[in-house]
Motif scaffolding. Structure first.
Motif, mmCIF file in Angstrom:
data_model
loop_
_atom_site.group_PDB
_atom_site.id
_atom_site.type_symbol
_atom_site.label_atom_id
_atom_site.label_comp_id
_atom_site.label_asym_id
_atom_site.label_seq_id
_atom_site.Cartn_x
_atom_site.Cartn_y
_atom_site.Cartn_z
ATOM 1 N N GLU A 123 9.920 12.702 1.922
ATOM 2 C CA GLU A 123 8.660 12.227 2.479
ATOM 3 C C GLU A 123 8.508 12.733 3.908
ATOM 4 O O GLU A 123 9.412 12.560 4.727
ATOM 5 C CB GLU A 123 8.646 10.702 2.447
ATOM 6 C CG GLU A 123 7.319 10.088 2.803
ATOM 7 C CD GLU A 123 7.333 8.579 2.620
ATOM 8 O OE1 GLU A 123 6.890 7.895 3.552
ATOM 9 O OE2 GLU A 123 7.812 8.101 1.566
ATOM 10 N N GLY B 120 3.680 10.773 5.207
ATOM 11 C CA GLY B 120 3.877 9.984 3.991
ATOM 12 C C GLY B 120 3.677 10.776 2.713
ATOM 13 O O GLY B 120 3.565 10.198 1.627
ATOM 14 N N LEU B 121 3.627 12.108 2.815
ATOM 15 C CA LEU B 121 3.450 12.954 1.635
ATOM 16 C C LEU B 121 4.798 13.474 1.156
ATOM 17 O O LEU B 121 5.699 13.751 1.949
ATOM 18 C CB LEU B 121 2.524 14.128 1.973
ATOM 19 C CG LEU B 121 1.099 13.755 2.441
ATOM 20 C CD1 LEU B 121 0.338 15.010 2.820
ATOM 21 C CD2 LEU B 121 0.366 12.972 1.356
ATOM 22 N N SER C 167 1.886 6.892 -6.884
ATOM 23 C CA SER C 167 0.806 7.776 -7.324
ATOM 24 C C SER C 167 1.207 9.240 -7.138
ATOM 25 O O SER C 167 0.992 10.080 -8.026
ATOM 26 C CB SER C 167 -0.465 7.453 -6.533
ATOM 27 O OG SER C 167 -1.502 8.336 -6.898
ATOM 28 N N GLN C 168 1.798 9.545 -5.981
ATOM 29 C CA GLN C 168 2.272 10.916 -5.729
ATOM 30 C C GLN C 168 3.372 11.306 -6.713
ATOM 31 O O GLN C 168 3.398 12.420 -7.235
ATOM 32 C CB GLN C 168 2.803 11.024 -4.306
ATOM 33 C CG GLN C 168 1.762 10.946 -3.210
ATOM 34 C CD GLN C 168 2.384 11.221 -1.853
ATOM 35 O OE1 GLN C 168 2.829 12.342 -1.567
ATOM 36 N NE2 GLN C 168 2.457 10.198 -1.019
ATOM 37 N N ASN D 129 2.417 1.839 -3.446
ATOM 38 C CA ASN D 129 1.445 2.279 -4.448
ATOM 39 C C ASN D 129 1.010 3.720 -4.216
ATOM 40 O O ASN D 129 0.794 4.470 -5.168
ATOM 41 C CB ASN D 129 0.233 1.340 -4.450
ATOM 42 C CG ASN D 129 0.498 0.051 -5.212
ATOM 43 O OD1 ASN D 129 0.299 -0.013 -6.422
ATOM 44 N ND2 ASN D 129 0.967 -0.973 -4.521
ATOM 45 N N ASN D 130 0.885 4.116 -2.949
ATOM 46 C CA ASN D 130 0.556 5.515 -2.659
ATOM 47 C C ASN D 130 1.680 6.439 -3.106
ATOM 48 O O ASN D 130 1.447 7.522 -3.659
ATOM 49 C CB ASN D 130 0.310 5.700 -1.159
ATOM 50 C CG ASN D 130 -1.011 5.094 -0.720
ATOM 51 O OD1 ASN D 130 -1.903 4.878 -1.533
ATOM 52 N ND2 ASN D 130 -1.138 4.817 0.568
ATOM 53 N N LYS D 131 2.914 5.982 -2.881
ATOM 54 C CA LYS D 131 4.060 6.811 -3.233
ATOM 55 C C LYS D 131 4.195 6.972 -4.733
ATOM 56 O O LYS D 131 4.453 8.072 -5.232
ATOM 57 C CB LYS D 131 5.342 6.204 -2.657
ATOM 58 C CG LYS D 131 6.552 7.121 -2.820
ATOM 59 C CD LYS D 131 7.756 6.582 -2.058
ATOM 60 C CE LYS D 131 8.944 7.539 -2.187
ATOM 61 N NZ LYS D 131 10.123 7.039 -1.451
ATOM 62 N N THR E 64 0.826 -1.213 0.000
ATOM 63 C CA THR E 64 0.000 0.000 0.000
ATOM 64 C C THR E 64 0.858 1.261 0.000
ATOM 65 O O THR E 64 0.600 2.215 -0.755
ATOM 66 C CB THR E 64 -0.930 0.007 1.229
ATOM 67 O OG1 THR E 64 -1.760 -1.149 1.197
ATOM 68 C CG2 THR E 64 -1.805 1.259 1.234
ATOM 69 N N TYR E 65 1.864 1.263 0.839
ATOM 70 C CA TYR E 65 2.756 2.434 0.916
ATOM 71 C C TYR E 65 3.405 2.702 -0.438
ATOM 72 O O TYR E 65 3.446 3.834 -0.910
ATOM 73 C CB TYR E 65 3.820 2.190 1.971
ATOM 74 C CG TYR E 65 5.005 3.117 1.870
ATOM 75 C CD1 TYR E 65 4.940 4.419 2.372
ATOM 76 C CD2 TYR E 65 6.181 2.703 1.250
ATOM 77 C CE1 TYR E 65 6.020 5.269 2.269
ATOM 78 C CE2 TYR E 65 7.259 3.557 1.141
ATOM 79 C CZ TYR E 65 7.174 4.829 1.648
ATOM 80 O OH TYR E 65 8.249 5.673 1.533
#
Length: 469
Positions: free
Chosen positions: A238, A242-243, A206-207, A202-204, A199-200
């Motif tokens: 980051e 996590g942004l 995407s960003q 895939n979120n990264k 998950t981490y």
């Protein structure tokens, strides 16, 4: 009907009782169901032959090993494996309870001795196909740039085995009489930590692809620097949530690198000297000097906005052209060796004249370098420790009191006069010529001071960033 039911029930009970008695009789000589001795299944084996049966369990035992695209078998005879019960031990079981043992396990631990040739065991392990050929290390899933966008590159499982754990599991399986060892099930392979469905991760990605949708361009007129893709992403970090946010330290380091490449202040230049050709000129206050802090703030803001934009660095000092030739086409050329000056404006020679420069024999030599006119003044006194001179025209070119001015007290200019009757460092010029220079010069105009009598170096030194005057 009642009689039939009565006789049927009696018959069934008789059969059940007969089976039970047969079982009692049978299990007087045989071990009950679900009986294990030292993890070995001894169910339905003769009690009287306990030692023979137990000690012969591994005579033909073969352990099958299943791995990724590989199947192997291991024979215990290859390393002389033996598991022997010590004599004089018995196992007491109640045969009348045999029917209950169908649903409950009976486990016993008896003294026994396991022996094997350790060296032969290790040799047997090393001969397995699992340890032959190329070893592929496991790799985590990771984010890569495919030339267009960021994607997750799937993890590599590899085939590397935890050999120590493998050896332990082989012995455990043999000791327990288990005949198939699956390396995947027992997690004997070294495994990646991060998988493509993380998950981490895939979120990264995407960003990162959102940030990859814009670019920042620095315009240097005849050259451009474009920050995009992986280089642009490298300027982010980051945060705790996590942004991805701009990393000021990384941004500042990028700005320093940019300044080191494009700043010309206090640097070394290629210069085409009149009548001489290409030379190098080092130092001087003329040139571009990036304000590192303000340019860093500017770039951080652009990274926060995530929109394509063209920027120009914020400068502490500027020059006349942002092209590779930052002097432009209007400048003054001063050769101490020939004691001669040329003034070019818009590429045309406006005037040339002799002068008298500082006396190097009295440690008053005129400094070399690419300087600039930073002020224009008329009718003022120039003073020093042992002089006070009035001049009609004054053009300072550095921050040490050196400049161009008229010298009404002189009758001769040029030649070798500077070696015996030189100035305190300024460039003395005949009055009418100085008026002409003053009229054509402007604040910010470059003044290239070199000495053609000195040997020239063969390579140009790169211009670097300077933090303070």
């Amino acid at each position: 009907m009642k009689k039939f039911f009565k006789y049927s029930t009696a018959f069934i009970l008789f059969v059940v009782f007969a089976i039970y008695l047969a079982g009692v009789f049978y299990f007087k000589s045989y071990f009950l169901p679900n009986t294990k001795i030292n993890e070995r299944d001894m169910s339905f084996t003769q009690i009287a032959e306990l030692y023979e049966n137990y000690n012969s369990l591994h005579d033909d035992f073969e352990l099958k090993i299943v791995g990724r695209d590989v199947k192997e078998s291991l024979k215990l005879s290859d390393f002389e494996y033996r598991d022997t019960l010590e004599r004089g031990q018995t196992v007491k079981q109640n045969p009348t309870l045999w029917i209950f043992s169908l649903f409950a396990k009976k486990e016993y631990n008896l003294d026994h001795k396991i022996t094997y040739d350790n060296q032969k065991f290790l040799d047997t392990i090393n001969k397995l196909d699992f340890f032959k050929g190329e070893t592929v290390e496991p790799e985590n899933a990771k984010i890569v740039f495919n030339g267009r966008r960021f994607i997750i590159e799937k993890e590599v499982l590899g085939n590397k085995i935890n050999k120590k754990l493998f050896e332990e599991k082989v012995l455990d399986y043999i000791n327990e009489g288990r005949k198939t060892l699956n390396l995947e099930d027992e997690e004997i392979y070294y495994s990646p930590i991060v998988f493509s469905d993380d998950t981490y991760l895939n979120n990264k990605v995407s960003q990162m692809n959102k940030l990859n949708s814009f670019e920042i361009t620095y315009d240097f007129e005849d050259r451009k620097e474009v920050i995009k893709n992986e280089e642009l992403l490298s300027l982010y970090r980051e945060n705790d949530e996590g942004l991805l946010v701009p990393d000021r330290d990384r941004v500042k380091e990028y700005v320093r690198t940019l300044a080191g490449k494009y700043d010309t202040y206090m640097g070394t230049r290629d210069f085409y000297a009149t009548g001489l050709g290409p030379i190098k000129v080092e130092g001087g206050i003329y040139g571009w000097w990036t304000d590192i802090e303000k340019t860093t703030d500017q770039l951080v803001k652009a990274l926060e906005n995530t929109e394509s934009v063209t920027l120009i660095p914020i400068y502490r000092l500027t020059a006349n052209s942002r092209t590779l030739n930052d002097l432009g086409n209007s400048y003054i050329e001063v050769d101490l060796g020939r004691q001669h000056l040329w003034l070019y404006k818009e590429g045309e020679l406006v005037l040339e004249t002799d002068f008298v420069s500082g006396n190097p024999n009295r440690e008053n030599g005129t400094p070399l370098g690419t300087e600039k006119i930073w002020s224009k003044e008329t009718k003022r006194y120039l003073t020093g420790e042992d002089y006070k001179s009035f001049v009609d025209y004054w053009l300072p070119i550095n921050w040490k009191g050196v400049g161009l001015h008229d010298a009404s007290w002189r009758n001769e200019f040029g030649g070798d006069l500077y070696l015996t009757n030189g100035s305190h460092g300024c460039i003395n010029i005949e009055s009418s010529a100085m008026k002409n220079i003053y009229d054509n010069a402007f604040v910010g105009m470059g003044v290239v001071v070199y000495d053609s009598s000195l040997p020239q170096e063969s390579e140009v030194v790169e211009m670097g960033v300077v933090e303070s005057p």
